[in-house]
Every structure is written in structure tokens, then in C-alpha cells.
Scaffold this motif. Structure first.
Motif, PDB file in Angstrom:
ATOM      1  N   GLN A 266     141.754  51.631 -38.380  1.00 31.31           N
ATOM      2  CA  GLN A 266     140.592  52.434 -38.754  1.00 31.31           C
ATOM      3  C   GLN A 266     140.709  52.917 -40.197  1.00 31.31           C
ATOM      4  O   GLN A 266     141.760  53.345 -40.646  1.00 31.31           O
ATOM      5  N   ARG A 267     139.594  52.859 -40.930  1.00 29.75           N
ATOM      6  CA  ARG A 267     139.572  53.334 -42.312  1.00 29.75           C
ATOM      7  C   ARG A 267     138.601  54.492 -42.489  1.00 29.75           C
ATOM      8  O   ARG A 267     138.915  55.482 -43.140  1.00 29.75           O
ATOM      9  N   ARG A 268     137.419  54.374 -41.887  1.00 29.18           N
ATOM     10  CA  ARG A 268     136.389  55.393 -42.075  1.00 29.18           C
ATOM     11  C   ARG A 268     136.601  56.576 -41.137  1.00 29.18           C
ATOM     12  O   ARG A 268     137.178  56.443 -40.064  1.00 29.18           O
ATOM     13  N   TYR A 280     144.502  53.412 -44.223  1.00 25.26           N
ATOM     14  CA  TYR A 280     144.146  52.938 -42.894  1.00 25.26           C
ATOM     15  C   TYR A 280     145.099  53.529 -41.873  1.00 25.26           C
ATOM     16  O   TYR A 280     146.252  53.849 -42.193  1.00 25.26           O
TER      17      TYR A 280
END
Length: 384
Positions: A266-268, A280
Motif C-alpha cells: 500500500q502507498r496511498r 510503501y
């Protein structure tokens, strides 16, 4: 004195592979209420088979009526029943709510709380549809059970084989890797050879089915809005304990409201803005209540430990030290070249020849032939 030896002729098989007329062949069709399984039922009924439709109620019927975009909901039960009535074959609704809760939903919650990324649709096929429902089909005296899954079953030299669907965009082999050889002997997948979904919908219109233009289900049936964390919080009140978001180098970067809100890769939505380089999620440390973040290159994985392997090869899994195959660790990604090294009949170490990003415990690792459409089973990734 001479004698004449008559050559034995192979028995004529019907389209489901049985040496008897369709009218004498009973088939249970697992009907979700969608266009795919409805077309299967209509097709087999038109061919003259003794069709029985079965639909599973997997969770609270009252609550399910309001849910859209998910399979096995209230409206789907109604649609399946209507298809059966319009064509004229028996249809039963079976209450599998308790079985589904115990076999799928509870493990889903526990896996998420353990920092894994579960795939409940595979467990549903494995533990409910192809186990309990299949036994129900046998109890009903059916010769086989048919589903609307996009996957192909062919008969090879050793027995039934599992193959990818003709339409790569619709192929569901990733979600059916745990189908055992015994189950495969009993199952049929009449849509696997179709080239596009348009063909399925055209057949639905040909049979006069009202579900011909019904949208496909998109979400996990008990998480129709895609909000996994809210489902976990309902199932395990108080489970979303806050903790720290830390960099892989040990720096504390912020706070989180629960590890269950995050997934590997996941980044956002990390809530740690203001940093120059994108970060991330590279690890979920449940015991320390930490979400560990780092640069993208930290997501690259070459070695994947796999267990609970279901092997569908002609030779025993342990008969070789290495199997050179394609493997898929995400349903949306193509198979990647890999070397599978068996540890036991149900465990292996998978070496990816090209590193894969975002590998997470709880995902499936599915084995594919490198030079054909055959599926050789797979297993579960159990640690990062």
C-alpha cells in the motif's frame, strides 16, 4: 474353422462425459443468481439433462437483500429461483450461513488480524461450494455438479486435468487452484471454452433469461463496499488497536488506528505526508502493532514459502527436486517463471526468476504449466 473377432467400439459419451443419454444424467447446477450459472443451467436443460438448481444462502437473508454487487445475496436467490421456474427444473435454496461463517468469515477476520491478506473466495470454493455443496449434489443422486466458473476441465492420459479458461480476461483458475483431483472428477465447467463474456450474454438472451444483462459481482460477498476493516471491527470489536508507523530504518513517522487498515504494498492513505520519497507498506508487525514502511525496492521478493499445497500433476509432487513452472501470486497478474522446490507433499519453496512486488502472507501461489494452459494446483503463502 475360422472365427471372427468383433472390435470393441468406444461407448458414445454425452457432452458431460457419461455413456448414457442426457435424460438419464442428473446434474446439479450451483446457481449464484448471475448470468454465468444461469446460462449453464439453461444450456444443460436444453440439451435434455435432468437438471437440479441449488443456490446457497451464505449470510443473513434480510441483510443480504439490501446488498448490491455481491454474489449469493437476496436478489440473487430470487433471480436463480426465477430462472429455474421459467425453464422448468427443480430449484433449492440451502441455508449455509453457519458453515460459511465458520469456514470462511472467521478465518478471514483472523487472517487480517494476523497481518495477512486473505483471499476468502478461494476458501469459499474449497470449503463450501466444492465440499459441502458437492456432497449435497451426491446426496441428490447427481452424476456431476456444474458451475459457471470460467475454467476448463479436460480428460488427459492419467485423468481429469484443470486448464485455464479460453478467455484470459475471465479465467478463474487462480480462485480454483485448491480443487482436488477427486472433486475435479465430479465437477463440470461448461463455460470454460467460451472466448468472451459477450458469448455468455448472447446465450442468455437466446434462452430468454432476464439476467442476460445483469452486472457481474465485483466484491467479496460479505464485504460489498470493499471496506474490509469495518467488517473486521464488527467481527472482532476492539481489534483495531492503534500503534506506530515506522520506517524500515527504525524512525517513527506517525500513528495508525490499527494494522487491519493496511496491506503489503500500500502507498496511498498512509497519513505520513511531507516526505520527499514515496513510501510503501513493506511489513505488518502485528505483535508490535507497527506498520513498517520503506522504499519500493523493499517490496521485491524472490523467495516465497508455500504450504497447504494441492498438487494436480500426473507425477507425485515429491518425485522431482525441482519443478520449472509459471506461478501467479495475484489474480490480476500473469504467471511468472519460477522454480518450485518441494519440501514435503504439502510444502515448497518457490523461487521467482523475476522479483515480484507486494507478496503477502495469506495470498495464493498458483502453479501453471510453462508451455500449456494446464493448472498444476498451488498453495498458500504463509510468511513474508
Amino acid at each position: 474353422m475360422s472365427t471372427t473377432v468383433k472390435a470393441k467400439t468406444a461407448p458414445v459419451l454425452n457432452s458431460l462425459g457419461f455413456a448414457k443419454p442426457p435424460a438419464e444424467t442428473r446434474v446439479v447446477v450451483a446457481m449464484s443468481g448471475g448470468v454465468d450459472s444461469s446460462v449453464v443451467a439453461a444450456m444443460l436443460a436444453e440439451e435434455g439433462y435432468d437438471v437440479i438448481g441449488v443456490t446457497l444462502q451464505l449470510y443473513d437473508h434480510g441483510a443480504a437483500l439490501a446488498k448490491k454487487g455481491a454474489c449469493c445475496a437476496g436478489i440473487d436467490i430470487h433471480d436463480a429461483r426465477h430462472v429455474a421456474e421459467s425453464i422448468g427444473f427443480p430449484h433449492y435454496v440451502l441455508d449455509y450461513e453457519n458453515i460459511f461463517q465458520d469456514a470462511v468469515i472467521e478465518e478471514f477476520a483472523d487472517s487480517y488480524l494476523g497481518g495477512a491478506t486473505p483471499v476468502p473466495c478461494i476458501r469459499c470454493n474449497e470449503r463450501v461450494k466444492f465440499k459441502d455443496l458437492l456432497e449435497t449434489a451426491r446426496d441428490l443422486g447427481a452424476d456431476c455438479m456444474a458451475t459457471g466458473h470460467y475454467i476448463q476441465r479436460t480428460v488427459g492420459q492419467v485423468g481429469p486435468e484443470l486448464h485455464r479458461a479460453a478467455d484470459p480476461a475471465r479465467d478463474q483458475s487462480y480462485f480454483l487452484f485448491s480443487t482436488t483431483a477427486e472433486q475435479l472428477n465430479y465437477l463440470r465447467f461448461p463455460l470454460g471454452h467460451l472466448k468472451t463474456k459477450h458469448e455468455t450474454r448472447a446465450l442468455a438472451r437466446k434462452y430468454g433469461l432476464e439476467v442476460a444483462d445483469k452486472p457481474d459481482s465485483q466484491d467479496i460477498c460479505f464485504v460489498p463496499d470493499g471496506n474490509y476493516a469495518s467488517v473486521i471491527e464488527k467481527l472482532r470489536p476492539g481489534a483495531a488497536e492503534p500503534g506506530e508507523i515506522v520506517h524500515a530504518d527504525g524512525r517513527a513517522l506517525g500513528q495508525h488506528d490499527g494494522v487491519i487498515h493496511y496491506t503489503i504494498g500500500q502507498r496511498r492513505g498512509l497519513g505520513i505526508g511531507g516526505l520527499s520519497d514515496p513510501l510503501y507498506v513493506v511489513k505488518l508487525d502485528v505483535d508490535a502493532k507497527q506498520v513498517v514502511v520503506g522504499p519500493k525496492e523493499m517490496l521485491a521478493t524472490r523467495t516465497v514459502p508455500v504450504r497447504e499445497i494441492n498438487w494436480l500433476g500426473d507425477e507425485p509432487f515429491m518425485s522431482r527436486m525441482e519443478w520449472h513452472m509459471g506461478v501467479k501470486i495475484r489474480s490480476t497478474r500473469p504467471p511468472r517463471e519460477a522454480i518450485i522446490r518441494p519440501i514435503s507433499e504439502t510444502e515448497a519453496e518457490v523461487e521467482l526468476l523475476t522479483p515480484e512486488e507486494g507478496v503477502s502472507p495469506g495470498q495464493a501461489c498458483v502453479f501453471y504449466s510453462s508451455d500449456s494452459s494446464r493448472v498444476f494446483g498451488g498453495g498458500w503463502i504463509w510468511r513474508g
